[in-house]
Design a protein around this motif. Structure first.
Motif, mmCIF file in Angstrom:
data_model
loop_
_atom_site.group_PDB
_atom_site.id
_atom_site.type_symbol
_atom_site.label_atom_id
_atom_site.label_comp_id
_atom_site.label_asym_id
_atom_site.label_seq_id
_atom_site.Cartn_x
_atom_site.Cartn_y
_atom_site.Cartn_z
ATOM 1 N N LYS A 119 0.838 -1.201 0.000
ATOM 2 C CA LYS A 119 0.000 0.000 0.000
ATOM 3 C C LYS A 119 0.878 1.258 0.000
ATOM 4 O O LYS A 119 0.631 2.206 -0.743
ATOM 5 C CB LYS A 119 -0.909 -0.007 1.228
ATOM 6 C CG LYS A 119 -1.822 1.184 1.318
ATOM 7 C CD LYS A 119 -2.680 1.092 2.574
ATOM 8 C CE LYS A 119 -3.469 2.371 2.772
ATOM 9 N NZ LYS A 119 -4.184 2.374 4.047
ATOM 10 N N LEU A 120 1.912 1.236 0.796
ATOM 11 C CA LEU A 120 2.845 2.356 0.872
ATOM 12 C C LEU A 120 3.455 2.636 -0.502
ATOM 13 O O LEU A 120 3.483 3.774 -0.960
ATOM 14 C CB LEU A 120 3.953 2.049 1.886
ATOM 15 C CG LEU A 120 5.095 3.052 1.958
ATOM 16 C CD1 LEU A 120 4.618 4.334 2.624
ATOM 17 C CD2 LEU A 120 6.260 2.462 2.729
ATOM 18 N N PHE A 121 3.920 1.601 -1.173
ATOM 19 C CA PHE A 121 4.556 1.787 -2.478
ATOM 20 C C PHE A 121 3.556 2.234 -3.538
ATOM 21 O O PHE A 121 3.897 2.997 -4.417
ATOM 22 C CB PHE A 121 5.303 0.518 -2.904
ATOM 23 C CG PHE A 121 6.712 0.501 -2.391
ATOM 24 C CD1 PHE A 121 7.759 0.935 -3.182
ATOM 25 C CD2 PHE A 121 6.987 0.089 -1.096
ATOM 26 C CE1 PHE A 121 9.060 0.947 -2.700
ATOM 27 C CE2 PHE A 121 8.282 0.099 -0.607
ATOM 28 C CZ PHE A 121 9.325 0.531 -1.405
ATOM 29 N N ILE A 126 7.000 6.048 -7.407
ATOM 30 C CA ILE A 126 6.741 5.802 -8.824
ATOM 31 C C ILE A 126 6.905 4.316 -9.132
ATOM 32 O O ILE A 126 6.505 3.861 -10.183
ATOM 33 C CB ILE A 126 7.685 6.629 -9.725
ATOM 34 C CG1 ILE A 126 9.147 6.297 -9.431
ATOM 35 C CG2 ILE A 126 7.402 8.099 -9.572
ATOM 36 C CD1 ILE A 126 10.128 6.919 -10.397
ATOM 37 N N HIS A 127 7.499 3.598 -8.185
ATOM 38 C CA HIS A 127 7.671 2.156 -8.348
ATOM 39 C C HIS A 127 6.364 1.489 -7.925
ATOM 40 O O HIS A 127 5.814 1.778 -6.888
ATOM 41 C CB HIS A 127 8.827 1.653 -7.483
ATOM 42 C CG HIS A 127 10.068 2.457 -7.665
ATOM 43 N ND1 HIS A 127 10.846 2.355 -8.788
ATOM 44 C CD2 HIS A 127 10.637 3.405 -6.883
ATOM 45 C CE1 HIS A 127 11.865 3.188 -8.684
ATOM 46 N NE2 HIS A 127 11.754 3.838 -7.541
ATOM 47 N N ARG A 128 5.893 0.607 -8.731
ATOM 48 C CA ARG A 128 4.616 -0.048 -8.428
ATOM 49 C C ARG A 128 4.728 -1.034 -7.268
ATOM 50 O O ARG A 128 3.775 -1.266 -6.561
ATOM 51 C CB ARG A 128 4.095 -0.768 -9.655
ATOM 52 C CG ARG A 128 3.717 0.175 -10.755
ATOM 53 C CD ARG A 128 3.028 -0.567 -11.869
ATOM 54 N NE ARG A 128 2.662 0.351 -12.926
ATOM 55 C CZ ARG A 128 1.499 0.981 -12.974
ATOM 56 N NH1 ARG A 128 0.618 0.795 -12.048
ATOM 57 N NH2 ARG A 128 1.240 1.801 -13.966
ATOM 58 N N PRO A 130 7.497 -2.957 -4.095
ATOM 59 C CA PRO A 130 8.785 -2.894 -3.388
ATOM 60 C C PRO A 130 9.891 -3.610 -4.156
ATOM 61 O O PRO A 130 11.035 -3.155 -4.159
ATOM 62 C CB PRO A 130 8.486 -3.610 -2.064
ATOM 63 C CG PRO A 130 7.018 -3.512 -1.882
ATOM 64 C CD PRO A 130 6.435 -3.511 -3.255
ATOM 65 N N ASP A 131 9.544 -4.722 -4.826
ATOM 66 C CA ASP A 131 10.567 -5.431 -5.604
ATOM 67 C C ASP A 131 11.095 -4.563 -6.747
ATOM 68 O O ASP A 131 12.287 -4.587 -7.058
ATOM 69 C CB ASP A 131 10.018 -6.755 -6.147
ATOM 70 C CG ASP A 131 9.940 -7.827 -5.064
ATOM 71 O OD1 ASP A 131 10.879 -7.912 -4.249
ATOM 72 O OD2 ASP A 131 8.943 -8.569 -5.055
ATOM 73 N N ALA A 132 10.217 -3.782 -7.370
ATOM 74 C CA ALA A 132 10.656 -2.872 -8.437
ATOM 75 C C ALA A 132 11.580 -1.801 -7.867
ATOM 76 O O ALA A 132 12.562 -1.412 -8.505
ATOM 77 C CB ALA A 132 9.452 -2.231 -9.120
ATOM 78 N N TYR A 133 11.279 -1.336 -6.663
ATOM 79 C CA TYR A 133 12.127 -0.349 -5.984
ATOM 80 C C TYR A 133 13.522 -0.941 -5.727
ATOM 81 O O TYR A 133 14.541 -0.305 -6.022
ATOM 82 C CB TYR A 133 11.473 0.069 -4.665
ATOM 83 C CG TYR A 133 12.341 0.901 -3.771
ATOM 84 C CD1 TYR A 133 12.613 2.234 -4.052
ATOM 85 C CD2 TYR A 133 12.895 0.351 -2.617
ATOM 86 C CE1 TYR A 133 13.403 3.003 -3.212
ATOM 87 C CE2 TYR A 133 13.681 1.114 -1.775
ATOM 88 C CZ TYR A 133 13.938 2.441 -2.076
ATOM 89 O OH TYR A 133 14.730 3.186 -1.246
ATOM 90 N N ILE A 134 13.563 -2.153 -5.209
ATOM 91 C CA ILE A 134 14.842 -2.817 -4.922
ATOM 92 C C ILE A 134 15.607 -3.035 -6.223
ATOM 93 O O ILE A 134 16.819 -2.798 -6.300
ATOM 94 C CB ILE A 134 14.601 -4.146 -4.179
ATOM 95 C CG1 ILE A 134 14.020 -3.871 -2.788
ATOM 96 C CG2 ILE A 134 15.884 -4.955 -4.069
ATOM 97 C CD1 ILE A 134 13.448 -5.096 -2.086
ATOM 98 N N ASP A 135 14.903 -3.453 -7.258
ATOM 99 C CA ASP A 135 15.512 -3.667 -8.567
ATOM 100 C C ASP A 135 16.096 -2.359 -9.108
ATOM 101 O O ASP A 135 17.181 -2.340 -9.690
ATOM 102 C CB ASP A 135 14.459 -4.217 -9.528
ATOM 103 C CG ASP A 135 15.011 -5.295 -10.421
ATOM 104 O OD1 ASP A 135 16.003 -5.939 -10.037
ATOM 105 O OD2 ASP A 135 14.430 -5.486 -11.507
ATOM 106 N N ASN A 136 15.370 -1.278 -8.930
ATOM 107 C CA ASN A 136 15.842 0.029 -9.383
ATOM 108 C C ASN A 136 17.127 0.424 -8.646
ATOM 109 O O ASN A 136 18.049 0.977 -9.255
ATOM 110 C CB ASN A 136 14.758 1.087 -9.185
ATOM 111 C CG ASN A 136 15.130 2.388 -9.844
ATOM 112 O OD1 ASN A 136 15.404 2.434 -11.027
ATOM 113 N ND2 ASN A 136 15.148 3.459 -9.057
#
Length: 192
Positions: A119-121, A126-128, A130-136
């Motif tokens: 929900k936070l993400f 802009i990352h859909r 948390p995994d996308a955030y970590i990947d970024n």
């Protein structure tokens, strides 16, 4: 000879009596040993029970501590505050360079549920996911290494950035910036 025969009879009687006394003592010692073995088994079972109970108490304590921490962080109403905590922890600890680090680990690190993290993400970045955030973060780390470490080969950069292999790094960079690691490195060194 009669004396010697009498003495022999007396010795036999004495030895027979001693033998009977020793048989009784052996039986008593066997009974005592059985009693002690039974007592040791009982004490061993109690010890195992105590150890198991201590383990259960420790697990319960960990769960309780985790739930308290999770509840405390879940109560943070300000999503931007929680996002700031994520960014500080990730920047400070470079957790993304561990290829096994994922969204579940991030939720556990923060002490929030996965649904709270998702929900936070959805609302704060802009990352859909948390995994996308970590990947970024891994891609940004690779870009930095490509610029700062021209002697590193692409496999080393992939590993040090938290990617499991070169192909994943190449695919992610292509998705994010539209070029491969080698193309990015050539472009960057050409401009220097």
């Amino acid at each position: 000879m009669a004396d010697s025969s009498e003495k022999m009879k007396a010795d036999i009687q004495r030895l027979t009596a001693e033998n009977e006394r020793l048989k009784v003592e052996v039986e008593r010692l066997k009974d005592e040993m059985v009693r002690l073995v039974g007592r040791n088994l009982d004490l061993s079972e109690r010890l195992e029970y105590d150890v198991e109970m201590r383990r259960r108490v420790d697990v319960a304590r960990e769960l309780l501590d985790g739930n308290i921490k999770r509840q405390r962080n879940a109560d943070l109403q300000d999503d931007s505050q929680l996002m700031a905590i994520i960014e500080l922890r990730m920047e400070k600890e470079n957790l993304h360079v561990n290829p096994d680090f994922n969204a579940n680990d991030l939720a556990e690190l923060l002490g929030v549920s996965m649904s709270r993290l998702m929900k936070l993400f959805r609302h704060q970045t802009i990352h859909r996911t948390p995994d996308a955030y970590i990947d970024n973060l891994r891609v940004l780390s690779a870009l930095r290494l490509l610029r700062e470490q021209p002697n590193y080969n692409i496999a080393t950069i992939a590993t040090e950035s938290g990617f499991t292999n070169v192909r994943t790094l190449q695919r992610r960079m292509q998705d994010v910036i539209g070029m491969s690691p080698a193309e990015y490195r050539v472009m960057f060194t050409r401009d220097m």
